[in-house]
Design a protein around this motif. Structure first.
Motif, PDB file in Angstrom:
ATOM      1  N   THR A  52       0.824  -1.217   0.000  1.00 29.86           N
ATOM      2  CA  THR A  52       0.000   0.000   0.000  1.00 29.86           C
ATOM      3  C   THR A  52       0.859   1.269   0.000  1.00 29.86           C
ATOM      4  O   THR A  52       0.453   2.294  -0.529  1.00 29.86           O
ATOM      5  N   GLN A  53       2.050   1.175   0.584  1.00 31.32           N
ATOM      6  CA  GLN A  53       2.927   2.362   0.575  1.00 31.32           C
ATOM      7  C   GLN A  53       3.829   2.389  -0.670  1.00 31.32           C
ATOM      8  O   GLN A  53       4.764   3.175  -0.753  1.00 31.32           O
ATOM      9  N   GLU A  54       3.576   1.454  -1.559  1.00 25.59           N
ATOM     10  CA  GLU A  54       4.238   1.414  -2.877  1.00 25.59           C
ATOM     11  C   GLU A  54       5.760   1.228  -2.802  1.00 25.59           C
ATOM     12  O   GLU A  54       6.501   1.699  -3.651  1.00 25.59           O
ATOM     13  N   ARG A  55       6.216   0.543  -1.744  1.00 19.19           N
ATOM     14  CA  ARG A  55       7.626   0.136  -1.759  1.00 19.19           C
ATOM     15  C   ARG A  55       7.791  -1.021  -2.741  1.00 19.19           C
ATOM     16  O   ARG A  55       8.779  -1.142  -3.418  1.00 19.19           O
ATOM     17  N   TRP A  56       6.790  -1.893  -2.740  1.00 13.69           N
ATOM     18  CA  TRP A  56       6.705  -2.912  -3.790  1.00 13.69           C
ATOM     19  C   TRP A  56       5.683  -2.352  -4.789  1.00 13.69           C
ATOM     20  O   TRP A  56       4.479  -2.360  -4.517  1.00 13.69           O
ATOM     21  N   GLN A  57       6.162  -1.868  -5.925  1.00 15.97           N
ATOM     22  CA  GLN A  57       5.257  -1.149  -6.826  1.00 15.97           C
ATOM     23  C   GLN A  57       4.514  -2.129  -7.736  1.00 15.97           C
ATOM     24  O   GLN A  57       4.856  -2.330  -8.900  1.00 15.97           O
TER      25      GLN A  57
END
Lengths: 303, 418
Positions: A52-57
Motif C-alpha cells: 500500500t505504501q508502494e515500496r513494492w510497486q
C-alpha cells in the motif's frame, strides 16, 4: 539453489494477491486473508504496508495492478532436475505408466547416489503389475471416497475379504511398505498393501462403517537418560519423529517423555532396549515391567 | 537491525531449529553462543513460521521453547516452511512480477533495452515510480536464465530474453508422496505450492510412519553434494566437530549420500585424499560445500565404495581395534510359534548372514569394519540371545558389562532398582 526468494512464501502470497487484483480491485481484507493463508504469522505487518505504501510497486491505491496477466512462473531448472530424478524411483510406477520427459535436463540424483542403508529387506514389490493396479485403485478410492472390496491373505496365510471405505495410505521408509487405513462395517484398521490379493470397487452389499475415523490409541513412556557415549544426541535423533518432551534434570541427566501409538508398543520396547543402560524407563510401571521381563528372560539364558 | 520475519542466511537458523526440534530442553540462558537479542529474534521467527507446532514449558531453569511435531500425524513436513523465508529487496520483488508479466505478454523475445523501457511503463502508474537501470535489469535477467525460468538467445551482439516454456508436472499425489520420501523433498514442496489450492480443498492421501523430518534442514547441503556427484567433482567441505567448533575438512570427492531410516541421520560418504580413505561425514555437521575440480577418479572410487559395502553395517569404514575387519556371531532361540524372529533376522540382516539351525534357533554372523555399529541392533534381541561372540574382545566385554548394568537398573542383579 534451494534457498531462494523465488520459492518464498512472500512471493507466493503476492502472486495470489496479484491474481485477484488482475481480476478485480482488491480490498484490504481480501489481501489480509490471502497473506494469512499463504505466508506466516506476522507477514501481514510487512506485506500490506509494503504494497500500500508502494515500496513494492505492484498494487495501485485503487486495488488494481499494472500487472496484466495472472502471475505464473515457469518451472525452475532445479525443479525439473528433481522431477527427472523421480523417473529412476520404482515407486513412481505406482502413480504413472511413463515418467515425464524433460528433454536433456539431467537428474539431480540417481538411485546410485543414494543409499538407505538400514531399510528392511522385505519391502513391497512396486514392480508387480497387480500391486500397481491395486495401489492406483485405492488411491482413486481415497480421493473420491468410494468403498472397496478387498480380498487379502492374512498373517496365518488364510484368504479373507472385506468391504471398506479407504481413508489414507501410510508409508514407512523403514519397512518400505504401504498400509491402507480404512473403515468398515465389520473391520476398521489397517491393511498391508502387500497382502492384498484382489481389490475392486464395491458396488453392492456395502454397509456404512460403524466407526468414525479415530486417531491411534495413544500411549506414553518416560525415561531418564544418562548422556554417556553421546547418548543424548543419538536418542533424541532416533526418537525425533515422535511427539516428545525433554528436560534437563541434572548434570548430564535428562528426562524424556514420548507419545506413541499403542499398536507400536512392542517396537518401542525393543527400540528402547537398543540403547542399553543409557536409558532407564521410569514410567509407566507396566512399561518398566515389559523391559524387566525381557531382561529377566535374557538373564535366565545365562548371558 | 530491526527484526524481520525473513532471513538472508539459512545456516544460523538451521542451528536454532535443530535445538528447538531435536533437543527441546534448552532455555534462553543455554543459548550462550549468540547474544540474548539474537536468540529472541530467532525464536520469534521460528514461532512465526511454525505457529501451531511451537510449545512452551516453564521450569526452575526458565522458559523452554521447543518444536513439537508428531511426524506421523502431519501430512507435509512443517520444517520446509523455513526454506520459504529468504529475504529480498523491494526492487527484487517489484522487478520479479513485472518482468514475468511483460515477458508473458510479449509475442517475441525482448532485449534488455526493450525490457527496461517496458518496465518503466508499468511503473509510471505509481506516484513516485522506481527507476531500474539497464544493468540492474540485465543482472536480474541473467539470474533468471540461470534459474531456468527465462531463456536467452543471441542475435548479433544482442541477447534477447523470453519466458521458458511451461512444462507439465506430476499431479499432487506424486508430489505429496515424493516431497516427503525423496532426497531434497523440499523441491517437491515448492512445486506443491505452485499447484496450490484451486478452490476445492485437497484430500491428503498419504501419511508417513517412522518419518524423520529433520533432514529437511540439510537440503541445501545435500543438493550441493548431489550436484557435485552428478558432475563427478571434488568439493571443499567446512564442517563442525562434536565440540561445535568450525573447521575445514579440506577437499573430498563425494561418492554417495547414506541415509539412516531407523536413526534419522544422513551421511556423506567421501574419499579424503589426505588420509587416502573413504569415510563418512554427517550432513548436519557440514556447514558449507564449495565445488572444486572434476575428478577422473570418481568412478573408480565409487566402485571401491561398492566393494566395501559387504563389510559395512552402517557408515563406518574402519575398526576401532585396528584390524581390517571384525566379526560377530550370535544365536537366538524362540518358540515354535515365533518364526517371526527368524524372519526379523532375515529382513534386518543387511550384510550379515542368517542360518536357521533348527525350528527354534537361528544364528546371525557378520564380518564388518566396525562391529560396535551392530550393538544397538543386537540388543533388540535381548531375551532370546543364547550365545554371542565378538572377535573384538573389548567390544564383547563392553556388551556384557552393559547387559549387567541393565539388569541392575531394573533390579535384577541388586543395585539401584527402580
Amino acid at each position: 539453489m534451494i534457498f531462494s526468494e523465488l520459492y518464498s512464501a512472500y512471493y507466493h502470497a503476492v502472486a495470489e494477491i496479484l491474481k485477484h487484483a488482475v481480476d478485480h480491485p482488491l480490498r484490504k481484507n481480501e489481501m489480509r486473508r490471502i497473506v494469512e493463508k499463504y505466508a506466516f504469522g506476522e507477514s501481514i505487518r510487512i506485506v500490506e504496508p509494503a504494497l500500500t505504501q508502494e515500496r513494492w510497486q505492484l498494487l495501485l491505491p485503487d486495488g488494481t495492478t499494472p500487472v496484466r496477466a495472472a502471475p505464473s512462473m515457469p518451472m525452475t531448472l532445479i525443479q525439473k532436475r528433481w522431477l527427472t530424478s523421480l523417473s529412476s524411483d520404482p515407486r513412481l510406477r505406482l502413480f504413472v505408466d511413463e515418467p515425464l520427459d524433460f528433454g536433456d535436463v539431467p537428474p539431480l540424483f540417481t538411485q546410485d547416489d543414494i543409499c538407505l542403508f538400514d531399510q528392511y529387506a522385505d519391502g513391497d514389490d512396486y514392480t508387480d503389475p497387480a500391486y500397481q493396479k491395486n495401489f492406483r485403485l485405492i488411491l482413486n478410492a481415497i480421493r473420491n471416497q468410494y468403498p472397496l472390496r478387498i480380498d487379502m491373505i492374512n498373517r496365518r496365510g488364510k484368504q479373507t475379504h472385506m468391504n471398506v471405505l479407504p481413508k489414507y495410505l501410510e508409508y514407512s521408509e523403514k519397512d518400505d511398505k504401504f498400509r491402507l487405513f480404512c473403515l468398515g462395517h465389520h473391520f476398521s484398521g489397517t491393511v498391508n498393501l502387500g497382502r492384498i490379493a484382489r481389490c475392486g470397487r464395491c458396488t453392492r452389499n456395502y454397509q456404512k462403517p460403524f466407526s468414525r475415523e479415530m486417531p491411534p490409541d495413544p500411549g506414553s513412556v518416560t525415561f531418564e537418560l544418562s548422556d554417556e557415549r553421546n547418548a543424548l544426541e543419538r536418542v533424541l535423533f532416533h526418537f525425533a519423529h515422535f511427539k516428545k518432551q525433554a528436560e534437563k534434570i541434572g548434570e548430564h541427566r535428562y528426562r524424556i517423555t514420548l507419545w506413541y501409538a499403542k499398536e507400536d508398543e512392542t517396537e518401542l520396547v525393543i527400540r528402547i532396549l537398543s540403547f542399553g543402560p543409557m536409558i532407564r524407563v521410569t514410567a509407566p510401571s507396566y512399561f518398566q515391567d515389559l523391559i524387566r521381563e525381557r531382561l529377566s528372560r535374557q538373564k535366565n539364558l545365562g548371558l | 537491525m530491526a527484526y524481520t520475519e525473513l532471513i538472508k542466511n539459512f545456516s544460523r537458523i538451521r542451528d536454532y531449529m535443530r535445538d528447538f526440534y531435536i533437543y527441546g530442553f534448552k532455555s534462553r540462558d543455554d543459548f550462550t553462543q549468540k547474544s540474548p537479542r539474537s536468540y529472541d529474534d530467532e525464536r520469534r521467527r521460528i514461532e512465526s513460521w511454525f505457529g501451531d507446532y511451537m510449545r512452551f514449558r516453564q521450569s526452575a531453569a526458565g522458559k523452554t521453547v521447543f518444536l513439537s511435531v508428531d511426524s506421523r500425524l502431519c501430512r507435509h513436513n512443517p520444517l520446509y516452511q523455513a526454506w520459504k523465508t529468504k529475504s529480498f529487496t523491494d526492487g527484487d520483488i517489484t522487478l520479479h512480477f513485472i518482468l514475468l508479466d511483460l515477458l508473458t505478454l510479449a509475442d517475441t523475445p525482448l532485449s534488455v533495452h526493450e525490457i527496461t523501457e517496458r518496465t518503466d511503463a508499468y511503473l509510471s502508474a505509481f506516484t513516485n515510480p522506481r527507476l531500474f537501470d539497464e544493468s540492474t535489469v540485465r543482472n536480474k535477467l541473467r539470474e533468471y536464465v540461470s534459474e531456468g525460468i527465462l531463456t536467452a538467445e543471441k542475435r548479433g551482439k544482442t541477447l534477447y530474453y523470453k519466458r521458458a516454456a511451461d512444462t507439465a508436472c506430476y499431479d499432487t499425489d506424486v508430489l505429496d508422496f515424493f516431497s516427503e520420501v525423496s532426497p531434497c523433498g523440499v523441491i517437491g514442496s515448492f512445486l506443491l505450492d505452485l499447484a496450490g489450492p484451486k478452490g476445492i480443498p485437497r484430500r491428503d492421501c498419504f501419511a508417513f510412519k517412522h518419518h524423520y523430518i529433520t533432514n529437511a534442514m540439510d537440503s541445501e547441503i545435500v543438493c550441493r553434494l548431489l550436484f557435485a556427484m552428478q558432475e563427478k567433482r571434488s568439493v571443499a567441505l567446512e564442517i563442525t566437530g562434536r565440540d561445535g567448533n568450525r573447521r575445514t575438512a579440506g577437499c573430498v570427492i563425494p561418492l554417495r549420500i547414506m541415509i539412516s531410516v531407523q536413526g534419522g541421520r544422513q551421511y556423506l560418504m567421501a574419499y579424503t585424499p589426505g588420509s587416502g580413505r573413504i569415510r563418512s561425514f554427517r550432513t548436519d555437521r557440514i556447514l558449507s560445500v564449495t565445488p572444486g575440480e572434476v575428478s577422473d577418479r570418481f568412478d573408480a572410487l565409487r566402485e571401491k565404495l561398492d566393494g566395501m559395502r559387504p563389510h559395512m553395517w552402517g557408515v563406518s569404514t574402519q575398526s576401532r581395534s585396528g584390524r581390517r575387519t571384525e566379526s560377530v556371531t550370535f544365536t537366538v532361540r524362540y518358540a515354535a510359534d515365533e518364526q517371526y524372529i527368524h524372519h526379523r533376522l532375515e529382513r534386518e540382516r543387511r550384510c550379515g548372514t542368517v542360518e536357521q539351525i533348527d525350528g527354534c534357533t537361528s544364528r546371525f554372523s557378520a564380518e564388518v569394519y566396525d562391529v560396535s555399529e551392530l550393538i544397538p541392533w543386537i540388543r533388540t534381541f535381548l531375551c532370546r540371545i543364547t550365545e554371542i561372540h565378538f572377535s573384538n574382545a573389548a567390544v564383547e566385554a563392553q556388551f556384557k558389562q552393559d547387559i549387567r548394568a541393565m539388569y541392575r537398573l531394573y533390579g535384577l542383579e541388586g543395585g539401584d532398582a527402580i
